[in-house]
Motif scaffolding. Sequence first.
Motif, PDB file in Angstrom:
ATOM      1  N   ARG A 191       0.831  -1.211   0.000  1.00 32.03           N
ATOM      2  CA  ARG A 191       0.000   0.000   0.000  1.00 32.03           C
ATOM      3  C   ARG A 191       0.869   1.268   0.000  1.00 32.03           C
ATOM      4  O   ARG A 191       0.595   2.234  -0.707  1.00 32.03           O
ATOM      5  N   ASN A 192       1.947   1.239   0.784  1.00 27.60           N
ATOM      6  CA  ASN A 192       2.834   2.411   0.882  1.00 27.60           C
ATOM      7  C   ASN A 192       3.582   2.682  -0.424  1.00 27.60           C
ATOM      8  O   ASN A 192       3.738   3.840  -0.833  1.00 27.60           O
ATOM      9  N   VAL A 193       4.054   1.603  -1.083  1.00 29.14           N
ATOM     10  CA  VAL A 193       4.783   1.770  -2.343  1.00 29.14           C
ATOM     11  C   VAL A 193       3.860   2.361  -3.405  1.00 29.14           C
ATOM     12  O   VAL A 193       4.244   3.283  -4.143  1.00 29.14           O
ATOM     13  N   ALA A 194       2.635   1.847  -3.473  1.00 29.21           N
ATOM     14  CA  ALA A 194       1.684   2.378  -4.456  1.00 29.21           C
ATOM     15  C   ALA A 194       1.394   3.854  -4.196  1.00 29.21           C
ATOM     16  O   ALA A 194       1.287   4.652  -5.139  1.00 29.21           O
ATOM     17  N   LYS A 195       1.317   4.231  -2.938  1.00 32.59           N
ATOM     18  CA  LYS A 195       1.046   5.628  -2.593  1.00 32.59           C
ATOM     19  C   LYS A 195       2.242   6.519  -2.922  1.00 32.59           C
ATOM     20  O   LYS A 195       2.085   7.596  -3.512  1.00 32.59           O
ATOM     21  N   LEU A 196       3.450   6.083  -2.526  1.00 32.07           N
ATOM     22  CA  LEU A 196       4.648   6.891  -2.742  1.00 32.07           C
ATOM     23  C   LEU A 196       4.963   7.038  -4.226  1.00 32.07           C
ATOM     24  O   LEU A 196       5.432   8.091  -4.674  1.00 32.07           O
ATOM     25  N   ARG A 197       4.699   5.995  -5.013  1.00 35.02           N
ATOM     26  CA  ARG A 197       5.051   6.005  -6.442  1.00 35.02           C
ATOM     27  C   ARG A 197       3.910   6.517  -7.314  1.00 35.02           C
ATOM     28  O   ARG A 197       4.008   6.452  -8.540  1.00 35.02           O
ATOM     29  N   ARG A 198       2.854   7.023  -6.727  1.00 36.38           N
ATOM     30  CA  ARG A 198       1.721   7.500  -7.515  1.00 36.38           C
ATOM     31  C   ARG A 198       2.183   8.611  -8.469  1.00 36.38           C
ATOM     32  O   ARG A 198       2.868   9.548  -8.074  1.00 36.38           O
ATOM     33  N   GLY A 199       1.840   8.451  -9.746  1.00 35.15           N
ATOM     34  CA  GLY A 199       2.240   9.421 -10.759  1.00 35.15           C
ATOM     35  C   GLY A 199       3.577   9.126 -11.403  1.00 35.15           C
ATOM     36  O   GLY A 199       3.978   9.823 -12.336  1.00 35.15           O
ATOM     37  N   ARG A 200       4.267   8.091 -10.924  1.00 40.33           N
ATOM     38  CA  ARG A 200       5.544   7.696 -11.525  1.00 40.33           C
ATOM     39  C   ARG A 200       5.475   6.228 -11.935  1.00 40.33           C
ATOM     40  O   ARG A 200       4.823   5.416 -11.274  1.00 40.33           O
ATOM     41  N   THR A 201       6.181   5.891 -13.005  1.00 40.66           N
ATOM     42  CA  THR A 201       6.086   4.554 -13.589  1.00 40.66           C
ATOM     43  C   THR A 201       6.759   3.534 -12.678  1.00 40.66           C
ATOM     44  O   THR A 201       7.919   3.681 -12.289  1.00 40.66           O
ATOM     45  N   THR A 202       5.999   2.459 -12.375  1.00 39.58           N
ATOM     46  CA  THR A 202       6.519   1.417 -11.490  1.00 39.58           C
ATOM     47  C   THR A 202       6.147   0.050 -12.043  1.00 39.58           C
ATOM     48  O   THR A 202       4.999  -0.190 -12.413  1.00 39.58           O
TER      49      THR A 202
END
Length: 566
Positions: free
Chosen positions: A509-520
């Motif tokens: 959940r944290n990774v998805a939130k932190l990387r929001r708007g950037r390609t992952t």
Amino acid sequence: MKTADTERPRQGTAILKTALRRNIGAMVAGTVLMGLYQAAETAFPIALGLIVEHTMRDRSLGSLGVSIGSLAVIITTVSLSWRFGMRVLQKANTTEAHCWRVRVAACGLQPVARDTELKSGEILTIATEDADQTADIIEVVPLLVSSLVAVVVAAVALSLADLRLGLLVVAGTAAILSVLAVMSRRIGAGTQEQQARVARAGAKVADLIVGLRPLHGFGGNHAAFGAYREVSTDAKRQAITVARVNGTYAGTALALNAALATAVSLTAGWLAFEGRITIGELVMAVGLAQFIMEPLKMFSEMPKYVMMARASAERMALVLNAPPVSTPGPERPEPGGALEVDGVRHGTLRGVSFSVAAGEFVAIAAYQPRAAADLAAVLAVNAAPGAYGGVVRVGGREIGDLSIDAVREHLLVNPYDGEIFAGTLRTNIDPSGRGREIAEAVEASMLTDVVALHREGIDHPVRDRGANLSGGQRQRLSLARALAAGADVLVLHDPTTAVDAVTEQLIARNVAKLRRGRTTLVLTSSPALLDAADRVLVLDGGVITAEDTHRNLLAGDAAYCLAVAR
């Protein structure tokens, strides 16, 4: 334009020439001082002979005083010339060894890998032992010349007493060097092979240390130790062979030197008995026969060290001359951070095609772990663009057309076994000291408990390879480092395999939130990460076989459900 010193040598001989040319000043000074040392040492028995000659003839205290003063000057010259000569040469030697160590290490650490076919442990041995032995050539040449000075002085002095004595020294020295030159070639070849086998053993033990815990986990440690024992035993046998050859070489050199000294002494005794030389000349000849043993020994050992330096230089050339795996282009990706994989064929991959739009969070569920590793290798440019089929594009540009700096700046691939370095938690998270999201990365990777557990907090010391951290802590630390980098495109390979299910849910959940708007892009079988992704791609049999959200795939794909359900 590159100078001769900055151009990369093409072979071992060129490396030695570069080392000699770069230290010509120190070598000239060292040669002069060491030549003075050898000349003074050789002058000692000559002076003794003259003292005996004049004392017996003049029998005066003045002659005795002059003689004692002359010996004092000779002894002082011997002491000071050796001291300062070796200081000059050893400083140049250690400095040159440092230069080669740095160059070999720089080659091993370049962003674009080199086609050396050597493991990291072997490169480590080359950067240490081989660099040191190559730099020894700086001491070898001056010592060789100074030993020759001693032989020449002795031969001239003996020739003045009787030409036959001088010719005996010259002929004997030539014969000794001819025999030892042949033997030194075998030492050089054997030493090169020994160094290669020791390097392979070092590489094997390095691999063992890295994978020791997993090996214990599935009981493979005994087989791995057996493999290392076999490699180490092979290196031991070669070392014994080289030691045997070295022993034969040293014994032969000592025997030949002793034979020459004995021949000179006996010849001088016979000439004195015949009345062809004086008692003083006899004393000089016998003294020279004893003193010449040291320069002869040094002189005879030099070919061996030359061959060892050359063997080490040849091994360094394997690294310094190795061509890059790929030649990066000059372009930079377009802004936005899109990632596209088009028909990639590499290892187990059989034509993988997919795209990740700028700002999208995509997960790949690879049914075969090897396929995930092959895809990660391609994206990390560990496999050169020319070594696989298909195309990878970052920001609309083919990865082969991008400069390596541009690739590293826009695309970060974090491996599942990310290395942990000695230092602190902070220096591991932000090695460059320019990280912008350290606090956010610590929180997103759930490393907060480790930071809070220690009084030093984020500056808590970390041992080499994270020896004082658990497996899960090391993995979260590696993840925090990847997140703190803030790359436009981030690829994570199995980032949560060593953490518990609850922590894994929070991390996803944290990774998805932190990387929001950037390609992952995440290569994983973790249900939590798969569920956090915008969409999931299924990689099976080397190709993408399905695409949907995690929950839709669970509901409609039995094979997917079986592969990822825990």
